[in-house]
Design a protein around this motif. Sequence first.
Motif, PDB file in Angstrom:
ATOM      1  N   ALA A 408       7.935  -1.843   6.977  1.00 34.74           N
ATOM      2  CA  ALA A 408       9.286  -1.279   6.868  1.00 34.74           C
ATOM      3  C   ALA A 408       9.290   0.022   6.088  1.00 34.74           C
ATOM      4  N   VAL A 409       8.316   0.216   5.184  1.00 37.20           N
ATOM      5  CA  VAL A 409       8.271   1.457   4.417  1.00 37.20           C
ATOM      6  C   VAL A 409       8.001   2.641   5.338  1.00 37.20           C
ATOM      7  N   PHE A 410       7.190   2.414   6.379  1.00 34.49           N
ATOM      8  CA  PHE A 410       6.922   3.497   7.326  1.00 34.49           C
ATOM      9  C   PHE A 410       8.182   3.857   8.105  1.00 34.49           C
ATOM     10  N   THR A 411       9.002   2.827   8.423  1.00 35.25           N
ATOM     11  CA  THR A 411      10.261   3.108   9.111  1.00 35.25           C
ATOM     12  C   THR A 411      11.138   4.024   8.254  1.00 35.25           C
ATOM     13  N   GLU A 412      11.164   3.674   6.968  1.00 31.21           N
ATOM     14  CA  GLU A 412      11.924   4.502   6.035  1.00 31.21           C
ATOM     15  C   GLU A 412      11.384   5.934   6.023  1.00 31.21           C
ATOM     16  N   LYS A 413      10.044   6.060   6.061  1.00 34.87           N
ATOM     17  CA  LYS A 413       9.426   7.395   6.079  1.00 34.87           C
ATOM     18  C   LYS A 413       9.824   8.143   7.345  1.00 34.87           C
ATOM     19  N   ALA A 414       9.919   7.395   8.459  1.00 34.69           N
ATOM     20  CA  ALA A 414      10.287   8.048   9.709  1.00 34.69           C
ATOM     21  C   ALA A 414      11.679   8.671   9.583  1.00 34.69           C
ATOM     22  N   TRP A 415      12.619   7.898   9.020  1.00 30.93           N
ATOM     23  CA  TRP A 415      13.967   8.449   8.818  1.00 30.93           C
ATOM     24  C   TRP A 415      13.914   9.636   7.858  1.00 30.93           C
ATOM     25  N   GLY A 416      13.130   9.512   6.808  1.00 34.39           N
ATOM     26  CA  GLY A 416      12.999  10.616   5.859  1.00 34.39           C
ATOM     27  C   GLY A 416      12.438  11.850   6.549  1.00 34.39           C
TER      28      GLY A 416
END
Lengths: 443, 265
Positions: A408-416
């Motif tokens: 899920a942290v990578f998903t957050e990075k994608a949005w960032g």
Amino acid sequence: MIDMSADGSAPAPAKNSLHAADERTRRRNAAEKRFRAYGVAAIVTGLLALVFLVYAILSNGLPAFQRTVVNIEFTMTQEQFDEAESALLKTRVYTDFFIGALTDSLETRGLDAEFDGGTVERLLGKVGGTLRSHYRENPGDIGQAISFELPASSRVDRYFKGTFTRESVGEGNRFMQPGDLDLVDALAEAGVIIQTFNWQFITGVDTGVDNPGGAGIGASVLGSFMMMIVVLVLSLPIGVAASIYLEEFAPKNWFTDLIEVNISNLAAVPSIVFGILGLAVFIQFMHLPQSAPLVGGLVLTLMTLPTIIISTRASLKSVPPSIRDAALAVGASKMQSVFHHVLPLAMPGILTGTIIGLAQALGETAPLLLIGMVGFVARYPETFLEGFEGPNSAMPAQIYNWASRSDAVFTEKAWGGIIILLIFLLSMNIIAILLRRKFERRW
Amino acid sequence: MNDMRLTERATDMKEIKITAEGVDVFYGDAHAIKDVSVEIEDKTVTAFIGPSGCGKSTFLRCLNRMNDTIDIARIEGDILIDGEDIYHPKVDPVQLRAKVGMVFQKPNPFPKSIYDNIAYGPRIHGLAKTKADLDDIVERALRRGALWDEVKDRLQEPGTGLSGGQQQRLCIARAVATEPEVLLMDEPCSALDPIATAQVEELIDELRQNYSVVIVTHSMQQAARVSQKTAFFHLGILVEYGETGEIFTTPKDSRTESYITGRIG
């Protein structure tokens, strides 16, 4: 007015009061009101969609700019360093030192907590390795008090951002034990665990699945930037030269008509077609390096050229012919009239078109997939030249890459990453507006 | 003005500046000018009159080869300036246009300063060696354009900020700055009010001292006021050409008479 009906010679036309609208006018007015309502409804729908989009991007992406770190002061003496370096499991010894220091610092704050190496690894990852590499690289720091900011593990990070809760911790979860979060709370209360701005997200490079928190978009921002340089350097001169020739010099015959139709068609060709063309021509035929921003830039140049040519021709066309006549009549040659008078007037339009083309190219992902610019890029290029020909990724490809990973942290990075991409696009548009203002002649 | 014209009529036969012989112009399939032959004198104002679409502007644009910029235009016949064929393959239209200046219907100053508007022609032709030379040329041109007194304090302001009449005089000044020998004017007053028109007409009369001026006009009064010779065009044919006084008082052709009395056109 005289009452005409009185003399009876001619039937009076039906008189309408101006104070009462007749049937026809009422219907016309109603139609106009309806049309306005449609317009307002359309704009409101658009605005709502925009608000929702911005909200979704910001709420999902902003956490990527925050990270959770353990802030601890640590002193390593020369004896400790020598002891650790002579041990068999070196990083294990470093970890033990760290645990000792953490326990001490908690005790001075009046907190009593029990934890072992396993807990530290679950909360902070491999601390021993981080410490060891720091002291090996900076031997001068030995014997001095150094303040470390050690990034917390992805679950601790998400715990503070609210996407990971106590309920999510199951028994036998090897990444997190139920007791760990008590320790995390205690550390947070003591001010040891804090949230800071995540510079590493902006300057860092992509990381593997074992360290999602450390992943950064820096290298792919550089990749995108290098591609934009290639696109600008190639497509602006070629595009403007082609447009000037076609618009001002080329004879009007079936061949130039054919070229014109083809340019319009090229602007509508899906970008993946340009991608496969680039793969076939630049990589397979010309043997240019794969995954290189140079090739990406070449492909995006092909894609951007029609946009630039069309907008340049439109702005050349909009220069009044009287200016050309005026220049020719004082004895300017065709080329002088174009370069001294027409081109400066068309400049704002040309620049706007170019930057819109560049912005389009910046957000393009499909062609990059085909030329291999979606790879895992874990380091910056070493030289300027390598920035062009070495393998790299680009922002949209990096976002695509992150979005497809499970953590899920990578998903957050994608949005960032999307936020960074949008900041790039916005600043390009602002540059376009500023250039337009600068070159526009207000007389 | 009339007196001057009378004296000149008395004095002489002037030198011929432009000779056109059997000129035909085609726009694609349309035959715009049919077999026009005319001799235009030096230091004279020659007016081309006629109803709209009669070809007078087209013929004017042949005299400095501005029709070259229209792809479908085709010109046959000979036009000679000082005995030299201007459609000879060796003639560079750029050189020709430096010699034959032109003023258009709508004032079209460059979107640059007043100074740069005038200085552009001399600059590209290399007429000025130094900045001071260029300043002189600009001042002389603006004086000849009867504009100097109005703009001498604001030469660096945009030429497009002037009034319509001033803009047109600026365009005339720009045309004379390159020291042409012939000045073509395509309805130079049609976008101007009567006062500006009067100023421009006065200017045209002064320009006659140095140049051969050819003016296309819709206004017969204007032709009568400013010109010494008048050519009447109708449907692409040069119907009548002669002394302005004779054309307006004793026209030989019935079509000319109909036009000047307002029955056609």
